[in-house]
Design a protein around this motif. Structure first.
Motif, PDB file in Angstrom:
ATOM      1  N   ALA A   1       0.811  -1.214   0.000  1.00 46.15           N
ATOM      2  CA  ALA A   1       0.000   0.000   0.000  1.00 46.15           C
ATOM      3  C   ALA A   1       0.846   1.266   0.000  1.00 46.15           C
ATOM      4  O   ALA A   1       0.494   2.264  -0.625  1.00 46.15           O
ATOM      5  CB  ALA A   1      -0.924  -0.001   1.218  1.00 46.15           C
ATOM      6  N   GLN A   2       1.971   1.188   0.698  1.00 41.88           N
ATOM      7  CA  GLN A   2       2.768   2.412   0.863  1.00 41.88           C
ATOM      8  C   GLN A   2       4.035   2.445   0.014  1.00 41.88           C
ATOM      9  O   GLN A   2       4.694   3.476  -0.081  1.00 41.88           O
ATOM     10  CB  GLN A   2       3.161   2.557   2.343  1.00 41.88           C
ATOM     11  CG  GLN A   2       1.971   2.863   3.242  1.00 41.88           C
ATOM     12  CD  GLN A   2       2.082   2.229   4.615  1.00 41.88           C
ATOM     13  OE1 GLN A   2       3.185   1.928   5.069  1.00 41.88           O
ATOM     14  NE2 GLN A   2       0.954   2.007   5.270  1.00 41.88           N
ATOM     15  N   GLY A   3       4.377   1.301  -0.601  1.00 42.16           N
ATOM     16  CA  GLY A   3       5.675   1.211  -1.268  1.00 42.16           C
ATOM     17  C   GLY A   3       6.718   0.890  -0.210  1.00 42.16           C
ATOM     18  O   GLY A   3       6.493   1.162   0.981  1.00 42.16           O
ATOM     19  N   ALA A   4       7.832   0.288  -0.610  1.00 38.29           N
ATOM     20  CA  ALA A   4       8.827  -0.110   0.392  1.00 38.29           C
ATOM     21  C   ALA A   4      10.174  -0.332  -0.274  1.00 38.29           C
ATOM     22  O   ALA A   4      10.273  -0.482  -1.498  1.00 38.29           O
ATOM     23  CB  ALA A   4       8.390  -1.401   1.068  1.00 38.29           C
ATOM     24  N   GLN A   5      11.187  -0.332   0.547  1.00 44.79           N
ATOM     25  CA  GLN A   5      12.521  -0.700   0.068  1.00 44.79           C
ATOM     26  C   GLN A   5      12.879  -2.018   0.737  1.00 44.79           C
ATOM     27  O   GLN A   5      12.881  -2.096   1.966  1.00 44.79           O
ATOM     28  CB  GLN A   5      13.513   0.392   0.444  1.00 44.79           C
ATOM     29  CG  GLN A   5      14.848   0.253  -0.262  1.00 44.79           C
ATOM     30  CD  GLN A   5      15.664   1.524  -0.155  1.00 44.79           C
ATOM     31  OE1 GLN A   5      15.221   2.581  -0.592  1.00 44.79           O
ATOM     32  NE2 GLN A   5      16.825   1.433   0.444  1.00 44.79           N
ATOM     33  N   LYS A   6      13.129  -3.051  -0.034  1.00 52.17           N
ATOM     34  CA  LYS A   6      13.381  -4.381   0.533  1.00 52.17           C
ATOM     35  C   LYS A   6      14.779  -4.845   0.169  1.00 52.17           C
ATOM     36  O   LYS A   6      15.241  -4.664  -0.964  1.00 52.17           O
ATOM     37  CB  LYS A   6      12.374  -5.412  -0.012  1.00 52.17           C
ATOM     38  CG  LYS A   6      10.927  -5.039   0.187  1.00 52.17           C
ATOM     39  CD  LYS A   6      10.519  -5.002   1.636  1.00 52.17           C
ATOM     40  CE  LYS A   6      10.211  -6.359   2.184  1.00 52.17           C
ATOM     41  NZ  LYS A   6       9.704  -6.240   3.582  1.00 52.17           N
ATOM     42  N   ASN A   7      15.384  -5.510   1.140  1.00 53.22           N
ATOM     43  CA  ASN A   7      16.701  -6.099   0.921  1.00 53.22           C
ATOM     44  C   ASN A   7      16.488  -7.560   0.516  1.00 53.22           C
ATOM     45  O   ASN A   7      15.830  -8.299   1.246  1.00 53.22           O
ATOM     46  CB  ASN A   7      17.482  -6.011   2.240  1.00 53.22           C
ATOM     47  CG  ASN A   7      18.935  -6.371   2.051  1.00 53.22           C
ATOM     48  OD1 ASN A   7      19.347  -6.676   0.939  1.00 53.22           O
ATOM     49  ND2 ASN A   7      19.689  -6.340   3.131  1.00 53.22           N
ATOM     50  N   ILE A   8      16.974  -7.961  -0.632  1.00 47.96           N
ATOM     51  CA  ILE A   8      16.764  -9.352  -1.048  1.00 47.96           C
ATOM     52  C   ILE A   8      18.091 -10.021  -1.402  1.00 47.96           C
ATOM     53  O   ILE A   8      19.027  -9.368  -1.871  1.00 47.96           O
ATOM     54  CB  ILE A   8      15.787  -9.480  -2.236  1.00 47.96           C
ATOM     55  CG1 ILE A   8      16.240  -8.621  -3.410  1.00 47.96           C
ATOM     56  CG2 ILE A   8      14.379  -9.098  -1.833  1.00 47.96           C
ATOM     57  CD1 ILE A   8      15.396  -8.838  -4.645  1.00 47.96           C
ATOM     58  N   THR A   9      18.135 -11.311  -1.152  1.00 46.64           N
ATOM     59  CA  THR A   9      19.307 -12.101  -1.532  1.00 46.64           C
ATOM     60  C   THR A   9      18.842 -13.173  -2.501  1.00 46.64           C
ATOM     61  O   THR A   9      17.886 -13.894  -2.222  1.00 46.64           O
ATOM     62  CB  THR A   9      19.947 -12.763  -0.294  1.00 46.64           C
ATOM     63  OG1 THR A   9      20.257 -11.734   0.640  1.00 46.64           O
ATOM     64  CG2 THR A   9      21.214 -13.496  -0.656  1.00 46.64           C
ATOM     65  N   LEU A  10      19.509 -13.244  -3.628  1.00 43.84           N
ATOM     66  CA  LEU A  10      19.112 -14.178  -4.679  1.00 43.84           C
ATOM     67  C   LEU A  10      20.308 -15.009  -5.096  1.00 43.84           C
ATOM     68  O   LEU A  10      21.446 -14.599  -4.907  1.00 43.84           O
ATOM     69  CB  LEU A  10      18.646 -13.414  -5.922  1.00 43.84           C
ATOM     70  CG  LEU A  10      17.531 -12.413  -5.735  1.00 43.84           C
ATOM     71  CD1 LEU A  10      17.559 -11.433  -6.878  1.00 43.84           C
ATOM     72  CD2 LEU A  10      16.216 -13.164  -5.702  1.00 43.84           C
TER      73      LEU A  10
END
Lengths: 308, 96
Positions: free
Chosen positions: A139-148
């Motif tokens: 709903a608000q947008g976000a910054q996510k840390n991802i490991t792939l």
């Protein structure tokens, strides 16, 4: 390194002709292609299939492979025979980097040289992964840390899978099942070609208060029997905090009340879904003496008969 | 020593992306000859806005579908019509 039985991988006899090999590859490729398959190990299986087909479809490579003899077992420790110099043509396809040590020991070195000097360029493979986010993040947008784990070209010129850490800004208004494209963050290009893209499939984490359908949210709103009968103004949670909502008098269990625009926002916050409060009338499990007396009195005076 | 900062990338929503790529840019990003891109449009794999290559505009979703179809053609030895059908069915399956 381990010996690979290319005939077993494709599920054909050593005597299979070219048509049988092609048919077996097509059948198995349909089953294990990573874009199509739901099998857990599809990517690895498909890589093996491609490698096996690369060798067995080419008469020269196949003849060279057959020179090793039929007595090897899959997974057996393998070293090329002394003086190994197959008559098979060097491999020149764009997928060379993804093949095994076994393949490279038989055909790879010459092939890679020819491949690089040919000036061939290839776009890197696209990578796909799933990312789970909360409804609030959507709903608000976000910054996510991802490991792939993504394919990367090692110093030896061969593909390896290696972990990659990145921060992704998720735009406001995504919904479950949608895909995010992050340009240039897929597999590396070859021969100076551009990198592939990374596609992230959006999944929603289970929310303690809301169910989601499209952009609409559903909340089970617990109310008392007297709130249902007499009407009330009660607090309802939304993604932006609680709001007050009026329960009309005479509301039954399961009644759906709509809070317009309080669902998930659309892309850029342009359009919004709605929030539906589903009334659930909750009766106390134990009653005080006074409550029992009042309910008894209500039962005696009421003319309401819902089963008639 | 301060840890290396993790780069932040902007994500583009595939399903909602606008028509921003013109024909030559689309072919350059896809690394495909123009004739092949025309065939992808003709067989309904991708759906640009506008009429004719000079006016076509493509979305990121077209890029995804074009790459998917090219992988299917290369790896499964499909023809264009078969790849177009497979792309369509895979997309529908994904939406279920």
């Amino acid at each position: 390194m381990e010996y690979k039985d290319y005939y077993q991988i494709l599920g054909v006899e050593r005597s299979a002709d070219a048509n049988a090999i092609k048919a077996a590859y097509r059948k198995m490729a349909r089953k294990y292609h990573p874009d199509v398959s739901k099998e857990k190990d599809a990517e690895e299986r498909f890589k093996d299939l491609q490698e096996a087909y690369e060798v067995l479809k080419d008469p020269e490579k196949r003849a060279a492979y057959d020179q090793l003899g039929a007595n090897w077992r899959p997974g057996q420790d393998f070293r090329p025979p002394p003086g190994w110099n197959p008559s098979g043509a060097p491999h020149g396809g764009p997928d060379l980097g993804g093949f095994s040590d076994f393949f490279d020991s038989l055909f790879g070195a010459q092939g890679r040289g020819g491949f690089r000097s040919s000036g061939f360029q290839a776009h890197g493979e696209d990578s796909e992964a799933a990312i789970s986010i909360s409804l609030e993040d959507a709903a608000q947008g976000a910054q996510k840390n991802i490991t792939l784990e993504i394919p990367a070209l090692g110093p030896d010129g061969r593909m390896h899978r290696q972990p990659k850490n990145l921060q992704v800004r998720i735009p406001k208004g995504v919904t479950e099942g949608q895909r995010l494209r992050i340009a240039g963050q897929g597999g590396p290009g070859m021969g100076g070609g551009p990198n592939g893209d990374l596609y992230l499939h959006i999944r929603f984490l289970a929310h303690p208060k809301f169910r989601v359908e499209g952009r609409d949210l559903y909340h089970d709103l617990h109310i008392t029997p007297w709130e249902a009968a007499l009407g009330a103004s009660v607090e309802v949670p939304t993604l932006e905090g609680a709001v007050r909502m009026k329960i009309p008098a005479g509301s039954s269990c399961g009644k759906k009340l709509r809070l317009g625009g309080k669902g998930l926002p659309g892309p850029g916050g342009k359009t919004s879904g709605d929030l539906y409060a589903i009334l659930q009338i909750v009766v106390p499990k134990t009653l005080s003496e006074k409550e029992t007396a009042l309910f008894t009195q209500l039962a005696e005076v009421s003319t309401f008969h819902p089963r008639r | 020593m301060a840890p290396t900062p993790i780069p932040v990338f902007e994500a583009e929503l595939l399903e909602e992306g606008g028509f921003s790529l013109d024909f030559s840019h689309f072919c350059a990003v896809l690394q495909c000859p123009e004739g092949e891109a025309v065939q992808l449009v003709r067989y309904g794999v991708i759906h640009p806005s506008g009429s004719g290559p000079q006016h076509w505009r493509f979305r990121a979703l077209d890029l995804y579908r074009a790459r998917l179809s090219r992988r299917l053609i290369r790896d499964l030895e499909l023809d264009l019509a078969g790849a177009a059908l497979a792309v369509e069915l895979l997309e529908r399956l994904r939406q279920l």
